[in-house]
Design a protein around this motif. Structure first.
Motif, PDB file in Angstrom:
ATOM      1  N   SER A  23     -17.614  36.914  10.519  1.00  0.00           N
ATOM      2  CA  SER A  23     -18.415  35.926   9.793  1.00  0.00           C
ATOM      3  C   SER A  23     -17.492  34.960   9.071  1.00  0.00           C
ATOM      4  CB  SER A  23     -19.339  36.621   8.784  1.00  0.00           C
ATOM      5  OG  SER A  23     -18.618  36.981   7.630  1.00  0.00           O
ATOM      6  N   GLY A  24     -18.039  33.803   8.735  1.00  0.00           N
ATOM      7  CA  GLY A  24     -17.239  32.787   8.055  1.00  0.00           C
ATOM      8  C   GLY A  24     -17.599  31.401   8.551  1.00  0.00           C
ATOM      9  N   HIS A  25     -16.793  30.426   8.160  1.00  0.00           N
ATOM     10  CA  HIS A  25     -17.130  29.023   8.416  1.00  0.00           C
ATOM     11  C   HIS A  25     -15.973  28.304   9.109  1.00  0.00           C
ATOM     12  CE1 HIS A  25     -19.772  30.347   5.141  1.00  0.00           C
ATOM     13  NE2 HIS A  25     -20.633  29.463   5.587  1.00  0.00           N
ATOM     14  N   PRO A  26     -15.838  28.468  10.428  1.00  0.00           N
ATOM     15  CA  PRO A  26     -14.689  27.875  11.115  1.00  0.00           C
ATOM     16  C   PRO A  26     -14.700  26.334  11.128  1.00  0.00           C
ATOM     17  CG  PRO A  26     -16.182  28.900  12.711  1.00  0.00           C
ATOM     18  CD  PRO A  26     -16.675  29.272  11.348  1.00  0.00           C
ATOM     19  N   GLY A  27     -15.829  25.725  11.378  1.00  0.00           N
ATOM     20  CA  GLY A  27     -15.883  24.272  11.547  1.00  0.00           C
ATOM     21  C   GLY A  27     -15.287  23.512  10.380  1.00  0.00           C
ATOM     22  N   GLY A  28     -15.837  23.729   9.193  1.00  0.00           N
ATOM     23  CA  GLY A  28     -15.396  23.016   7.998  1.00  0.00           C
ATOM     24  C   GLY A  28     -14.077  23.535   7.451  1.00  0.00           C
ATOM     25  N   SER A  29     -13.666  24.735   7.875  1.00  0.00           N
ATOM     26  CA  SER A  29     -12.353  25.249   7.459  1.00  0.00           C
ATOM     27  C   SER A  29     -11.258  24.539   8.238  1.00  0.00           C
ATOM     28  CB  SER A  29     -12.264  26.762   7.703  1.00  0.00           C
ATOM     29  OG  SER A  29     -13.184  27.450   6.882  1.00  0.00           O
ATOM     30  N   LEU A  30     -11.503  24.295   9.523  1.00  0.00           N
ATOM     31  CA  LEU A  30     -10.499  23.632  10.363  1.00  0.00           C
ATOM     32  C   LEU A  30     -10.433  22.129  10.066  1.00  0.00           C
ATOM     33  CD1 LEU A  30     -11.314  25.529  13.688  1.00  0.00           C
ATOM     34  CD2 LEU A  30      -9.222  25.751  12.314  1.00  0.00           C
ATOM     35  N   SER A  31     -11.555  21.531   9.673  1.00  0.00           N
ATOM     36  CA  SER A  31     -11.544  20.076   9.461  1.00  0.00           C
ATOM     37  C   SER A  31     -10.698  19.674   8.252  1.00  0.00           C
ATOM     38  CB  SER A  31     -12.969  19.532   9.339  1.00  0.00           C
ATOM     39  OG  SER A  31     -13.629  20.048   8.210  1.00  0.00           O
ATOM     40  N   CYS A  32     -10.587  20.541   7.249  1.00  0.00           N
ATOM     41  CA  CYS A  32      -9.814  20.169   6.054  1.00  0.00           C
ATOM     42  C   CYS A  32      -8.422  20.822   6.038  1.00  0.00           C
ATOM     43  CB  CYS A  32     -10.583  20.504   4.777  1.00  0.00           C
ATOM     44  SG  CYS A  32     -10.899  22.243   4.514  1.00  0.00           S
ATOM     45  N   GLY A 236     -14.163  21.514  13.137  1.00  0.00           N
ATOM     46  CA  GLY A 236     -13.634  22.424  14.159  1.00  0.00           C
ATOM     47  C   GLY A 236     -12.318  21.960  14.760  1.00  0.00           C
ATOM     48  N   LYS A 237     -11.638  21.012  14.115  1.00  0.00           N
ATOM     49  CA  LYS A 237     -10.425  20.383  14.663  1.00  0.00           C
ATOM     50  C   LYS A 237      -9.388  21.397  15.157  1.00  0.00           C
ATOM     51  CE  LYS A 237      -7.250  17.124  15.218  1.00  0.00           C
ATOM     52  NZ  LYS A 237      -7.358  16.060  16.246  1.00  0.00           N
ATOM     53  N   GLY A 238      -8.979  21.215  16.400  1.00  0.00           N
ATOM     54  CA  GLY A 238      -7.932  22.054  16.970  1.00  0.00           C
ATOM     55  C   GLY A 238      -8.440  23.070  17.980  1.00  0.00           C
ATOM     56  N   VAL A 239      -9.755  23.287  17.993  1.00  0.00           N
ATOM     57  CA  VAL A 239     -10.350  24.231  18.952  1.00  0.00           C
ATOM     58  C   VAL A 239     -11.414  23.450  19.729  1.00  0.00           C
ATOM     59  CG1 VAL A 239     -11.600  26.403  19.238  1.00  0.00           C
ATOM     60  CG2 VAL A 239      -9.920  26.176  17.387  1.00  0.00           C
TER      61      VAL A 239
END
Lengths: 269, 325
Positions: A23-32, A236-239
């Motif tokens: 669980s967690g928040h990949p999209g907004g974690s990768l964008s910043c 989601g930047k990078g994936v």
């Protein structure tokens, strides 16, 4: 470590932690991630040996659901072992689903409820001004977060008290849980609104490290008003399969997706 | 009229006193500096007073941010907007994060008077009591207001202090009265019934005691300025040694002093549990309304004669007709 590699390692830790916890928040974690990488690897005066140093720069992850981004930067900077990322969101760990200042060294403010972190950052900054401290305060906010009215109370406060020691990064990835921010509840136009609220506004590509560096320089040179850096980013930047897909806001990858993601991050970095 | 003083006047004075003692103390307000009296601190320490404007949610999280830097922060507004509007900021940014913020909320309850229901907060004790770790205080005069604030400044962690608008009889010494966690003061002893009050009801409690004194019965009067943590012993003693416990508060009967006392009665080991009766005086799960404070209190059942009759009826049905007033 080069900041480019620091960001790459952060992304791997983020995806791994979210995969492990399921669980967690990949999209907004990768964008910043790139913004946070420049701050932690180059800009901020922070030391894992003195996480509570009164003179340290402050960092507030106002979009607290990007906890994995903050934790990955802290782990790489030695605030806790990178191995501990495996305990993210687990019952026997201290890496809470949203950042927790009482449990985790290096976390300057407990966040998670949107809109509150930026107010707390204003509190740190106004104290810095009143007590003639030299530290700077950095906050990372989401674009969807701007739908919370409290953000605008905080912006009003920051400009009123001329908090030029405050620099706010807005992770403008254009997506929130229910879809495009312009369709759910548009906070646009962001730069114009921030200007009207009394901010020095800079618009950049939030994945271009040099543009992030230039914005930080500009913010430090700006006196008498707070700075907002509106960062155009990709959720989601990078994936590849996570990029610009709203459903990756709060979904963990399965094993196959996780392995693919790590491969892509290593290849592209 | 006895010697009276408004709690917020005492608050203004004690803030300035504490500002001299603690150089790391900040005071925040939300455009009500003259009503809450934080203006007294503002005049003496302008560099440590921050007016946040009409934005209470922001104020509470700003308070938390200032507290993270090692400061003691007092944040004030009316109870409705402090505990009500900013509840979640208090819950998450102040209490969950365990930041050293003292929320001093004035103008609580029906006694706000003419401004009416939208401004009469009757739920704040319940809201604040439900947050883990929050200390909840409802002092009862100028002396206990000062003592509560001095205690809060010394205490490491979040504290909620509830003050009213009206001038109140002074019965605690403003310089020497001391305050501790679980503070509860037996002001008069008695074995017939116990009146436990918080906030603006010293006079009412004493009037009830006087009525029964005329009837050769003794009422125990207990001031309970600390609602959380509650002093269980005074409740247990009242239950074991008197026949009826009456709680009086300018708050909904749900969530406040009456509820806190009921919890002790229900859960603690009390010999007399089955026979002791509890009467909760307060807003009976209804909102307030506009009116002069005195008329409102009468209207909502805060009447010495009415409460005395209830006590008599509870102990012995039909006996209120024989009461001498």
């Amino acid at each position: 470590m080069e900041t480019k590699d620091f960001a790459k390692n952060m992304r791997k830790l983020i995806v791994e932690a979210i995969y492990n916890s399921g669980s967690g928040h990949p999209g907004g974690s990768l964008s910043c991630a790139d913004i946070v990488a420049v701050l932690f690897n180059e800009e901020m005066n922070k030391s894992s040996e003195r996480p509570n140093d009164p003179e340290r720069d402050r960092f507030v992850m106002s979009k607290g659901h990007a906890a994995a981004t903050l934790y990955s930067a802290l782990a790489l900077k030695g605030f806790f072992p990178a191995e501990e990322m495996k305990t993210f969101r687990k019952i026997d760990g201290r890496l809470e689903g949203h950042p927790d200042m009482k449990k985790i060294p290096g976390v300057d403010m407990t966040t998670g409820s949107l809109g509150q972190g930026i107010s707390a950052a204003c509190g740190m900054a106004v104290y810095g001004k009143r007590a003639s401290k030299n530290y700077r305060v950095y906050a990372v906010m989401g674009d969807g977060e701007l739908e919370e009215g409290q953000c605008w109370e905080a912006f009003m406060f920051a400009a009123h008290y001329k908090l030029d020691n405050l620099c706010v990064f807005i992770d403008f990835n254009g997506l929130q849980i229910d879809g495009e921010i312009t369709k759910v509840m548009s906070p646009l136009p962001i730069p114009e609104k921030m200007k009207a609220f009394g901010f020095n506004v800079i618009e950049i590509d939030g994945h271009n490290l040099d543009e992030i560096r230039a914005a930080l320089k500009n913010a430090k040179e700006t006196k008498g008003m707070p700075t907002a850096v509106v960062c155009h980013t990709v959720k989601g930047k990078g994936v590849s399969f996570m990029e610009n897909v709203a459903s990756w806001h709060g979904t963990a990858p399965n094993k196959e997706q996780y392995e693919q993601a790590i491969k892509e991050i290593e290849a592209n970095g | 009229m006895a010697d009276m003083k408004a709690q917020r006047d005492a608050y203004g004075e004690v803030l300035a006193e504490l500002g001299r003692k603690y150089p790391n103390m900040f005071v925040l307000d939300a455009d009500l500096t003259k009503s809450t009296k934080t203006v007294t601190f503002q005049k003496e320490f302008p560099e440590r007073h921050i007016n946040c404007g009409i934005a209470e949610g922001n104020m509470m999280a700003v308070a938390a941010g200032i507290a993270t830097c090692g400061n003691i922060v007092f944040a004030s507004s009316f109870a409705m907007f402090a505990a009500g509007r900013a509840y979640e900021q208090i819950r998450n940014s102040v209490c969950y994060a365990h930041n050293n913020v003292k929320i001093v909320a004035t103008h609580a309850g029906l006694t706000v008077g003419e401004d009416g229901a939208t401004h009469q907060c009757l739920e704040d004790i319940g809201l604040m009591r439900a947050i883990p770790g929050m200390v909840v205080l409802a002092p009862s005069d100028a002396g206990s207001t000062k003592a509560a604030c001095r205690f809060a400044a010394e205490y490491d962690g979040p504290v909620y202090i509830r003050l009213g608008r009206l001038p109140l009889t002074r019965f605690n010494d403003e310089e020497n009265y001391k305050f501790a966690l679980g503070q509860a003061d037996v002001l008069a002893d008695g074995d017939f019934a116990t009146v436990m009050f918080c906030g603006p009801f010293y006079d009412l409690a004493m009037q009830i005691r006087e009525i029964f004194a005329k009837n050769n019965l003794n009422i125990r009067v207990v001031d309970v300025p600390c609602i959380k943590p509650m002093n269980k012993d005074v409740v247990k003693n009242a239950a074991n040694e008197t026949k009826v416990i009456v709680t009086i508060e300018d708050h909904n009967i749900y969530g406040g002093l009456g509820s806190a006392v009921a919890e002790v009665l229900a859960e603690e080991d009390i010999e007399n549990r089955k026979s002791v009766e509890l009467i909760r005086i307060g807003a009976q799960d209804i909102f307030g309304k506009s009116g002069a404070p005195k008329a409102l209190l009468e209207n909502y059942g805060f009447s010495a004669t009415e409460i005395a009759k209830k006590i008599a009826e509870t102990v012995c049905p039909g006996s209120s007709a024989n009461l001498i007033f």
